[in-house]
Scaffold this motif. Sequence first.
Motif, PDB file in Angstrom:
ATOM      1  N   GLY A 118       0.814  -1.217   0.000  1.00 55.86           N
ATOM      2  CA  GLY A 118       0.000   0.000   0.000  1.00 55.86           C
ATOM      3  C   GLY A 118       0.845   1.262   0.000  1.00 55.86           C
ATOM      4  N   HIS A 119       0.202   2.387  -0.330  1.00 59.03           N
ATOM      5  CA  HIS A 119       0.918   3.654  -0.510  1.00 59.03           C
ATOM      6  C   HIS A 119       1.555   4.158   0.782  1.00 59.03           C
ATOM      7  N   THR A 120       0.887   3.992   1.898  1.00 64.19           N
ATOM      8  CA  THR A 120       1.401   4.540   3.154  1.00 64.19           C
ATOM      9  C   THR A 120       2.734   3.914   3.529  1.00 64.19           C
ATOM     10  N   ILE A 121       2.791   2.585   3.495  1.00 68.63           N
ATOM     11  CA  ILE A 121       4.036   1.884   3.827  1.00 68.63           C
ATOM     12  C   ILE A 121       5.087   2.146   2.758  1.00 68.63           C
ATOM     13  N   ALA A 122       4.672   2.198   1.493  1.00 68.44           N
ATOM     14  CA  ALA A 122       5.611   2.466   0.398  1.00 68.44           C
ATOM     15  C   ALA A 122       6.261   3.842   0.562  1.00 68.44           C
ATOM     16  N   ASP A 123       5.464   4.834   0.964  1.00 69.54           N
ATOM     17  CA  ASP A 123       6.003   6.181   1.188  1.00 69.54           C
ATOM     18  C   ASP A 123       7.007   6.187   2.345  1.00 69.54           C
ATOM     19  N   GLN A 124       6.661   5.468   3.416  1.00 74.56           N
ATOM     20  CA  GLN A 124       7.590   5.375   4.555  1.00 74.56           C
ATOM     21  C   GLN A 124       8.884   4.680   4.143  1.00 74.56           C
ATOM     22  N   LEU A 125       8.753   3.697   3.267  1.00 76.01           N
ATOM     23  CA  LEU A 125       9.923   2.974   2.772  1.00 76.01           C
ATOM     24  C   LEU A 125      10.829   3.898   1.957  1.00 76.01           C
ATOM     25  N   LEU A 126      10.228   4.717   1.108  1.00 74.53           N
ATOM     26  CA  LEU A 126      11.002   5.683   0.325  1.00 74.53           C
ATOM     27  C   LEU A 126      11.742   6.653   1.236  1.00 74.53           C
ATOM     28  N   HIS A 127      11.073   7.055   2.315  1.00 73.73           N
ATOM     29  CA  HIS A 127      11.678   7.984   3.275  1.00 73.73           C
ATOM     30  C   HIS A 127      12.844   7.325   4.003  1.00 73.73           C
ATOM     31  N   SER A 128      12.655   6.079   4.449  1.00 78.37           N
ATOM     32  CA  SER A 128      13.722   5.353   5.152  1.00 78.37           C
ATOM     33  C   SER A 128      14.901   5.087   4.226  1.00 78.37           C
ATOM     34  N   PHE A 129      14.594   4.777   2.975  1.00 75.12           N
ATOM     35  CA  PHE A 129      15.648   4.540   1.987  1.00 75.12           C
ATOM     36  C   PHE A 129      16.460   5.816   1.765  1.00 75.12           C
ATOM     37  N   ALA A 130      15.766   6.948   1.715  1.00 73.89           N
ATOM     38  CA  ALA A 130      16.438   8.241   1.559  1.00 73.89           C
ATOM     39  C   ALA A 130      17.387   8.509   2.725  1.00 73.89           C
ATOM     40  N   ASP A 131      16.924   8.217   3.951  1.00 72.70           N
ATOM     41  CA  ASP A 131      17.767   8.408   5.139  1.00 72.70           C
ATOM     42  C   ASP A 131      19.025   7.545   5.053  1.00 72.70           C
ATOM     43  N   LYS A 132      18.851   6.315   4.567  1.00 70.06           N
ATOM     44  CA  LYS A 132      19.983   5.395   4.418  1.00 70.06           C
ATOM     45  C   LYS A 132      21.007   5.963   3.432  1.00 70.06           C
ATOM     46  N   LEU A 133      20.531   6.502   2.326  1.00 73.22           N
ATOM     47  CA  LEU A 133      21.434   7.088   1.323  1.00 73.22           C
ATOM     48  C   LEU A 133      22.165   8.305   1.876  1.00 73.22           C
ATOM     49  N   VAL A 134      21.434   9.138   2.597  1.00 71.42           N
ATOM     50  CA  VAL A 134      22.050  10.337   3.175  1.00 71.42           C
ATOM     51  C   VAL A 134      23.148   9.948   4.151  1.00 71.42           C
ATOM     52  N   ASP A 135      22.898   8.941   4.974  1.00 69.93           N
ATOM     53  CA  ASP A 135      23.917   8.465   5.920  1.00 69.93           C
ATOM     54  C   ASP A 135      25.148   7.954   5.178  1.00 69.93           C
TER      55      ASP A 135
END
Length: 283
Positions: A122-139
């Motif tokens: 679903g979109h809600t979890i997918a959006d959270q996943l995109l956000h967490s993935f972004a944090d991982k890349l930034v780190d």
Amino acid sequence: SITDHLGDLSNLGSCMTAVQNSGHCKDQETIFKRKDGSIVHISKNVQALFDENGDMHSILVSIRDMTALHELNKELLESKYDVLTKLPNRTKLLSDIDSIDTSFNLILINIDSFKEVNSFYGHTIADQLLHSFADKLVDYAKTMENATVYKLPVDEYVILIKSDCNKVEINECITNLSHALNSQVFTIAEHEISLNVTIGIAGSHIENVYLTDKKEVMAHSDMALKLAKKRRKNYLYYDESFHIKEDYENNLLWIKRLRNAIYENRVVPFYQPIVNAKTHKVE
């Protein structure tokens, strides 16, 4: 009169023509002026009302004020940051590339099969996943020199490295990045989700030739990523020896030839009939 406040009179004419022909005019977007002169964007539906003899006696107009949505869309288009991840977006990336006066490398990262993840969770979890993935890349980017992470549409990210790294250095960096991302498990709302990524890399130097069109590096990284997917590799560095550009040009040429052939009715099909072995009839 309504004509004193309507921004485009042709809209009124085309809508009334549609009402007369079909009895209604649906979802027509129109700009009106308020009494104070300000602009309001509306979407209107017009429905004709008929009497028992089938004659139109009046029309019903329902209007939805789209001004706030229009302003939001305008703001998003002009914005240089992604709404979800708060990372700089493609517009900012292109602007930053324009201002670079040294050599640089682009690392384009695509999340494989993200549509399936989106559909399943679903979109809600997918959006959270995109956000967490972004944090991982930034780190991860913090461990690199002069590196900035950008969010591109849907499931793609870019790391811009403003330094003159050679292929050996970049490949070592990408190997570590690919391993880190492909072995990462993200926990979102008690769901453990593992992702695979494909990476395309390109630099502003190709075989000692500095690209005058710096934005061409974007196209090169995209070509490298698509070829990596085709060859089932985790990552690929753009190289002129791959002849990717020539392949693209050849594909576009044949697409044009096929379209012209279909348009000019020059395609001759040959059919192999499917015959029933028992009845000897074509089925």
